[in-house]
Write a protein that holds these residues in place. Structure first.
Motif, PDB file in Angstrom:
ATOM      1  N   LEU A  20       0.883  -1.271  -0.267  1.00  0.00           N
ATOM      2  CA  LEU A  20      -0.011   0.011  -0.047  1.00  0.00           C
ATOM      3  C   LEU A  20       0.797   1.268  -0.253  1.00  0.00           C
ATOM      4  N   SER A  21       0.598   2.125  -0.927  1.00  0.00           N
ATOM      5  CA  SER A  21       1.275   3.470  -0.827  1.00  0.00           C
ATOM      6  C   SER A  21       0.810   4.421   0.132  1.00  0.00           C
ATOM      7  N   THR A  22       1.437   5.469   0.575  1.00  0.00           N
ATOM      8  CA  THR A  22       0.997   6.318   1.437  1.00  0.00           C
ATOM      9  C   THR A  22      -0.061   7.117   1.061  1.00  0.00           C
ATOM     10  N   GLY A  23      -0.950   7.356   1.815  1.00  0.00           N
ATOM     11  CA  GLY A  23      -2.226   8.218   1.529  1.00  0.00           C
ATOM     12  C   GLY A  23      -1.704   9.708   1.417  1.00  0.00           C
ATOM     13  N   GLU A  24      -2.946  10.380   0.783  1.00  0.00           N
ATOM     14  CA  GLU A  24      -2.691  11.840   0.341  1.00  0.00           C
ATOM     15  C   GLU A  24      -4.338  12.456   0.558  1.00  0.00           C
ATOM     16  N   LEU A  25      -4.414  13.685   1.041  1.00  0.00           N
ATOM     17  CA  LEU A  25      -5.717  14.427   1.175  1.00  0.00           C
ATOM     18  C   LEU A  25      -6.103  14.610  -0.138  1.00  0.00           C
ATOM     19  N   ARG A  45      -4.779   6.535 -11.574  1.00  0.00           N
ATOM     20  CA  ARG A  45      -3.976   7.584 -11.639  1.00  0.00           C
ATOM     21  C   ARG A  45      -4.115   8.487 -13.083  1.00  0.00           C
TER      22      ARG A  45
END
Length: 166
Positions: A20-25, A45
């Motif tokens: 899992l990649s890091t999340g972003e707002l 994407r």
């Protein structure tokens, strides 16, 4: 643990690892309504938009800083045409969905019916006719389509599994 089983094309998988990649707002500019009850989320994407599943519809939501408004509207029209063209499927509700893209030019949205036995493929690019499939071995709770149309499905296995809100 609720006894749910992840299956891949009918073969039991005892161990699955996901990176899992890091999340972003993400800020959304066109949330459908104040009464929306999302149950699932998909994105790619290259689209610059999120897809949110409600029980009877899929909404294409553009990021607030996105520039693909026309493309988001066309994508929404294509999804609506596919789902609403299959009235028996749409009328029972949609349990889960998955967006599968080999490239942005070759994408399909796959929707699992509320009964857990029917799968509807909506080609998004290039446009094409909807394709309805019957799934064996269910009822299935969720599906995920990976590259090369590899199907993963999650089945309810026992009374300890929670039912989704109706």
């Amino acid at each position: 643990h609720g006894g749910a089983l992840l299956q891949h094309l009918g073969h039991n998988q005892h161990k699955v690892t996901f990176a899992l990649s890091t999340g972003e707002l993400v800020n959304i500019q066109n949330w459908p309504t104040a009464f929306a009850r999302p149950v699932d989320l998909a994105c790619h994407r290259d689209f610059g938009a999120l897809m949110v599943l409600e029980k009877y519809a899929v909404h294409v939501l553009q990021e607030a800083n996105g520039t693909a408004t026309k493309d988001a509207h066309l994508l929404q029209d294509n999804i609506d045409r596919c789902i609403f063209g299959e009235t028996d499927f749409q009328g029972q509700g949609i349990r889960s969905f998955s967006l599968q893209c080999e490239a942005v030019e070759h994408c399909s949205l796959w929707l699992l019916a509320e009964n857990g036995h029917q799968l509807l493929r909506c080609p998004l690019s290039p446009l094409g006719p909807a394709e309805m499939m019957e799934l064996k071995g269910g009822p299935w709770r969720a599906v995920q389509i990976q590259s090369h149309q590899e199907l993963w499905a999650w089945r309810k296995m026992g009374a300890l599994d929670d039912e989704r809100d109706q």
